[in-house]
Write a protein that holds these residues in place. Structure first.
Motif, PDB file in Angstrom:
ATOM      1  N   ALA A   1       0.808  -1.246   0.178  1.00  0.00           N
ATOM      2  CA  ALA A   1       0.121  -0.119   0.048  1.00  0.00           C
ATOM      3  C   ALA A   1       0.916   1.179  -0.023  1.00  0.00           C
ATOM      4  N   SER A   2       2.081   1.372   0.919  1.00  0.00           N
ATOM      5  CA  SER A   2       2.762   2.242   0.936  1.00  0.00           C
ATOM      6  C   SER A   2       3.462   2.671  -0.330  1.00  0.00           C
ATOM      7  N   ALA A   3       4.156   1.595  -0.994  1.00  0.00           N
ATOM      8  CA  ALA A   3       4.609   1.582  -2.226  1.00  0.00           C
ATOM      9  C   ALA A   3       3.827   2.043  -3.521  1.00  0.00           C
ATOM     10  N   MET A   4       2.648   1.548  -3.548  1.00  0.00           N
ATOM     11  CA  MET A   4       1.623   2.088  -4.494  1.00  0.00           C
ATOM     12  C   MET A   4       1.249   3.618  -4.306  1.00  0.00           C
ATOM     13  N   ALA A   5       0.861   3.696  -2.786  1.00  0.00           N
ATOM     14  CA  ALA A   5       0.929   5.288  -2.693  1.00  0.00           C
ATOM     15  C   ALA A   5       1.945   6.532  -3.164  1.00  0.00           C
ATOM     16  N   SER A   6       3.313   5.799  -2.914  1.00  0.00           N
ATOM     17  CA  SER A   6       4.248   6.511  -3.212  1.00  0.00           C
ATOM     18  C   SER A   6       4.270   6.907  -4.948  1.00  0.00           C
ATOM     19  N   HIS A   7       3.596   5.913  -5.519  1.00  0.00           N
ATOM     20  CA  HIS A   7       3.550   6.041  -7.071  1.00  0.00           C
ATOM     21  C   HIS A   7       2.476   6.746  -7.475  1.00  0.00           C
ATOM     22  N   ASP A   8       1.466   6.707  -7.075  1.00  0.00           N
ATOM     23  CA  ASP A   8       0.248   7.022  -7.386  1.00  0.00           C
ATOM     24  C   ASP A   8      -0.446   8.363  -6.762  1.00  0.00           C
ATOM     25  N   ALA A   9      -0.209   8.606  -5.723  1.00  0.00           N
ATOM     26  CA  ALA A   9      -0.775   9.688  -4.736  1.00  0.00           C
ATOM     27  C   ALA A   9      -0.427  11.134  -5.301  1.00  0.00           C
ATOM     28  N   ILE A  10      -1.320  12.017  -5.003  1.00  0.00           N
ATOM     29  CA  ILE A  10      -1.037  13.216  -5.478  1.00  0.00           C
ATOM     30  C   ILE A  10      -0.485  14.121  -4.136  1.00  0.00           C
ATOM     31  N   PRO A  11       0.693  14.658  -4.616  1.00  0.00           N
ATOM     32  CA  PRO A  11       1.236  15.279  -3.304  1.00  0.00           C
ATOM     33  C   PRO A  11       0.471  16.734  -2.874  1.00  0.00           C
ATOM     34  N   TRP A  12       0.954  16.948  -1.592  1.00  0.00           N
ATOM     35  CA  TRP A  12       0.079  18.283  -1.487  1.00  0.00           C
ATOM     36  C   TRP A  12       0.789  19.465  -2.103  1.00  0.00           C
ATOM     37  N   ARG A  13      -0.084  20.316  -2.582  1.00  0.00           N
ATOM     38  CA  ARG A  13       0.240  21.632  -3.368  1.00  0.00           C
ATOM     39  C   ARG A  13      -0.784  22.542  -3.187  1.00  0.00           C
ATOM     40  N   PRO A  14      -0.593  23.557  -3.278  1.00  0.00           N
ATOM     41  CA  PRO A  14      -1.703  24.763  -3.277  1.00  0.00           C
ATOM     42  C   PRO A  14      -2.691  24.642  -4.484  1.00  0.00           C
ATOM     43  N   THR A  15      -3.761  24.617  -4.011  1.00  0.00           N
ATOM     44  CA  THR A  15      -4.835  24.438  -4.894  1.00  0.00           C
ATOM     45  C   THR A  15      -4.806  25.552  -6.202  1.00  0.00           C
ATOM     46  N   GLU A  16      -5.009  24.936  -7.312  1.00  0.00           N
ATOM     47  CA  GLU A  16      -5.169  25.919  -8.368  1.00  0.00           C
ATOM     48  C   GLU A  16      -6.188  25.629  -9.349  1.00  0.00           C
ATOM     49  N   ARG A  17      -6.505  26.630 -10.162  1.00  0.00           N
ATOM     50  CA  ARG A  17      -7.708  26.289 -11.204  1.00  0.00           C
ATOM     51  C   ARG A  17      -6.827  25.637 -12.608  1.00  0.00           C
ATOM     52  N   ARG A  18      -7.613  24.660 -13.071  1.00  0.00           N
ATOM     53  CA  ARG A  18      -7.182  24.219 -14.287  1.00  0.00           C
ATOM     54  C   ARG A  18      -8.301  24.241 -15.448  1.00  0.00           C
ATOM     55  N   SER A  19      -8.160  24.739 -16.467  1.00  0.00           N
ATOM     56  CA  SER A  19      -9.100  24.803 -17.673  1.00  0.00           C
ATOM     57  C   SER A  19      -9.238  23.405 -18.379  1.00  0.00           C
ATOM     58  N   LEU A  20     -10.613  23.040 -18.554  1.00  0.00           N
ATOM     59  CA  LEU A  20     -10.841  21.764 -19.441  1.00  0.00           C
ATOM     60  C   LEU A  20     -11.794  22.310 -20.393  1.00  0.00           C
ATOM     61  N   VAL A  21     -11.898  21.735 -21.545  1.00  0.00           N
ATOM     62  CA  VAL A  21     -12.788  21.768 -22.466  1.00  0.00           C
ATOM     63  C   VAL A  21     -13.077  20.190 -22.889  1.00  0.00           C
ATOM     64  N   VAL A  22     -14.611  20.379 -22.681  1.00  0.00           N
ATOM     65  CA  VAL A  22     -15.297  18.823 -22.887  1.00  0.00           C
ATOM     66  C   VAL A  22     -16.299  18.935 -23.965  1.00  0.00           C
ATOM     67  N   GLY A  23     -15.994  17.971 -24.883  1.00  0.00           N
ATOM     68  CA  GLY A  23     -17.079  17.868 -25.849  1.00  0.00           C
ATOM     69  C   GLY A  23     -17.820  16.812 -25.843  1.00  0.00           C
ATOM     70  N   GLY A  24     -18.907  16.755 -26.682  1.00  0.00           N
ATOM     71  CA  GLY A  24     -19.747  15.618 -26.477  1.00  0.00           C
ATOM     72  C   GLY A  24     -21.039  15.828 -25.748  1.00  0.00           C
TER      73      GLY A  24
END
Length: 358
Positions: free
Chosen positions: A248-271
């Protein structure tokens, strides 16, 4: 149709949708069962502290939790983080924690966030006793302990079937020798992203059994990552739990999102061809634990412009969204943040797993 659709959603531009609830999409992740000696208020409070710690470890992939003041305060007042409880037996208390409160706590404590969509892992385990080596199958005490602890940590650990197909490829010597080429090929049939290899030897001169003394190592592979854990003088239940915790610890070290300040990201979704698609997309995004808010900023024909608040960097965010299958990646030549909503899949469950919480 397009005009009616535009009129139906025009008033929703600028709408902020609180995200990260995730309760309906992640059964079990925010629950914990704890053994109790009685049903008194003092015992319930102590058990709630244990349950809160377990769920925070499950969500962050961090064990043990750091001694951060915000976490110590939370653990001293666990009742602030669950909304109901019940005694499922005289000696077992089940707690249902509030997703939004836990996600906010993880953010305040600057813990990693391990996304809840977690592919399974495959465990190849070999034991040696009295000079004889064998591959462990499901139902063995070592396997049972490993699978149970993996469930508590929020992912599925699979054991090989060891049917004729496996037996032709993998023998105990292959696992013992950690033959990466053979085991990587044999693991593909199980759809596992991570591979755990365990090899344990029984202590000389000791009775052979689950209560005996076993020593050896566990190795973890995922992509280019590889880690090992040495274990000594454990019984099989302890060894299985140790292997699952290490995994579990090894998988989390690979996949977890580290803490960083929240930011806005732009997405464009079709369909987005109908109000049904529009509503389905927003419900889906609101259920993702790694998004804090979703803002609708525009609509152009079947394309929706969205801003999401997240700690994930852009590349990681896009890979997470595409991995779930609800959003398809960009067409050739299109910008990376141009995705397509797969409206035909709206009735598919958003989560493919549950979590055991014994």
């Amino acid at each position: 149709m397009q005009f009616k659709f535009l009129m139906a959603v025009a008033a929703l531009f600028g709408l902020v949708v609180a995200a990260g609830a995730a309760l309906a999409t992640a059964p079990g992740f925010y629950e914990a069962e704890v053994e109790v000696a009685d049903q008194s208020a003092a015992t319930r409070r102590s058990a709630a502290r244990v349950g809160l710690e377990r769920v925070l470890i499950r969500l962050s992939g961090t064990a043990p939790l750091p001694a951060e003041p915000v976490l110590l305060e939370a653990l001293s007042q666990p009742e602030r983080y669950y909304d109901r409880y019940l005694f499922v037996a005289d000696d077992r208390l089940k707690l249902f924690f509030t997703p939004s409160a836990l996600l906010e706590l993880i953010d305040q404590a600057k813990l990693p966030l391990w996304p809840l969509r977690r592919p399974p892992a495959i465990a190849w385990l070999a034991l040696e006793a009295n000079g004889v080596r064998q591959i462990v199958r499901g139902g063995h005490p070592l396997a049972l302990a490993l699978v149970a602890e993996a469930g508590r940590r929020g992912f599925e650990a699979r054991l090989p079937l060891m049917d004729l197909r496996d037996q032709l490829r993998v023998q105990a010597a292959v696992v013992w020798g950690r033959s990466s080429l053979v085991l990587a090929e044999a693991s593909r049939r199980y759809g596992a992203a991570a591979v755990l290899i365990g090899r344990l030897r029984h202590g000389a001169g000791l009775p052979h059994g689950a209560g005996g003394s076993w020593s050896g190592e566990f190795a973890y592979w995922q992509g280019s990552d590889e880690f090992t854990l040495q274990v000594n003088n454990l019984d099989l239940s302890q060894a299985g739990a140790a292997g699952a915790g290490f995994l579990a610890s090894a998988m989390a070290s690979h996949d977890a999102i580290p803490w960083r300040p929240t930011e806005r990201r732009s997405l464009v979704v079709g369909g987005i061809a109908s109000p049904l698609h529009y509503g389905g997309l927003l419900r889906y995004l609101a259920g993702l634990e790694y998004l804090k808010a979703v803002v609708v900023v525009g609509l152009d024909h079947d394309r929706l412009d969205i801003e999401v608040s997240t700690r994930a960097e852009t590349g990681r965010l896009l890979s997470l969204l595409e991995a779930d299958g609800r959003l398809a990646g960009p067409a050739p030549g299109a910008p990376a943040n141009h995705l397509t909503w797969r409206g035909a899949d709206l009735d598919r469950p958003l989560a493919s797993q549950t979590v055991d919480t014994p």
